[in-house]
Design a protein around this motif. Sequence first.
Motif, short mmCIF file in Angstrom:
data_model
loop_
_atom_site.label_atom_id
_atom_site.label_comp_id
_atom_site.label_asym_id
_atom_site.label_seq_id
_atom_site.Cartn_x
_atom_site.Cartn_y
_atom_site.Cartn_z
N GLY A 237 0.82 -1.22 0.00
CA GLY A 237 0.00 0.00 0.00
C GLY A 237 0.84 1.25 0.00
N ALA A 238 1.94 1.23 0.76
CA ALA A 238 2.83 2.40 0.81
C ALA A 238 3.42 2.68 -0.57
CB ALA A 238 3.94 2.17 1.83
N LEU A 239 3.84 1.63 -1.27
CA LEU A 239 4.40 1.82 -2.61
C LEU A 239 3.32 2.30 -3.58
CD1 LEU A 239 6.71 -1.31 -2.81
CD2 LEU A 239 7.39 1.07 -2.45
N TYR A 240 2.13 1.76 -3.47
CA TYR A 240 1.04 2.15 -4.35
C TYR A 240 0.67 3.63 -4.17
CZ TYR A 240 -3.59 2.20 -6.50
OH TYR A 240 -4.67 2.49 -7.29
N MET A 241 0.71 4.12 -2.94
CA MET A 241 0.30 5.50 -2.65
C MET A 241 1.46 6.49 -2.61
SD MET A 241 -2.59 5.00 0.28
CE MET A 241 -1.68 3.86 1.31
N LEU A 242 2.65 6.04 -2.94
CA LEU A 242 3.84 6.88 -2.80
C LEU A 242 3.71 8.23 -3.52
CD1 LEU A 242 6.67 7.01 -1.61
CD2 LEU A 242 7.51 5.95 -3.68
N LEU A 243 3.23 8.25 -4.71
CA LEU A 243 3.12 9.50 -5.46
C LEU A 243 1.79 10.21 -5.24
CD1 LEU A 243 4.77 8.40 -8.82
CD2 LEU A 243 5.81 9.64 -6.91
N ALA B 205 3.92 7.31 3.87
CA ALA B 205 4.94 7.34 4.94
C ALA B 205 4.44 6.63 6.19
CB ALA B 205 5.33 8.78 5.25
N ILE B 206 3.18 6.84 6.54
CA ILE B 206 2.60 6.19 7.72
C ILE B 206 2.56 4.68 7.51
CG2 ILE B 206 0.47 5.93 9.08
CD1 ILE B 206 0.03 8.98 8.53
N TRP B 207 2.14 4.26 6.34
CA TRP B 207 2.05 2.84 6.05
C TRP B 207 3.44 2.19 6.03
CZ3 TRP B 207 -2.28 0.23 3.02
CH2 TRP B 207 -3.51 0.75 3.40
N PHE B 208 4.43 2.90 5.47
CA PHE B 208 5.78 2.35 5.47
C PHE B 208 6.33 2.26 6.89
CE2 PHE B 208 10.43 2.60 5.11
CZ PHE B 208 10.63 1.45 4.35
N ALA B 209 6.06 3.27 7.70
CA ALA B 209 6.49 3.23 9.11
C ALA B 209 5.84 2.04 9.82
CB ALA B 209 6.13 4.54 9.82
N GLY B 210 4.57 1.78 9.54
CA GLY B 210 3.90 0.62 10.13
C GLY B 210 4.57 -0.68 9.72
N PHE B 211 4.95 -0.79 8.46
CA PHE B 211 5.66 -1.97 7.98
C PHE B 211 6.97 -2.17 8.75
CE2 PHE B 211 8.97 -3.61 5.09
CZ PHE B 211 8.45 -4.86 4.81
#
Length: 135
Positions: A33-39, A46-52
Amino acid sequence: MNLAANADRSPFQWNAGGWLGAQLGGAGWLLGGALYMLLSAPEVSAIWFAGFVILNAIGWALWRRRDRLRAHTAIQLLLAAIGIVGLVAWTALVQLRPDIPRRELWPTSYWPLAIIPAMMLWFALRDHLSRRAAI
């Protein structure tokens, strides 16, 4: 009751493949999800990547304590972390993406997260019944 003796009878045993699968499975959707929403939504990304990252750090810390921690206790802690981080991540999406109509995200979109407490309850019941049968 001797927990150490009954712990061996638990259906939950430390297993590298099982643990890694649970950890990466519980955290992997956040990375995707973080990669999908990056742009399109970098703040949510950023929140999703931090959660990962947080979930993998928790999973790694629990794995490193496997000599002092029952596997059932560890999987319950990991599931609780997955549930909390998942709730925070999804809430961030709902609150920070005004371009998505609220009726599409709230409240029915939270239902898939209910699998986490259901799994925790099921695992607790299985562990309790197996240890009780061993007495």
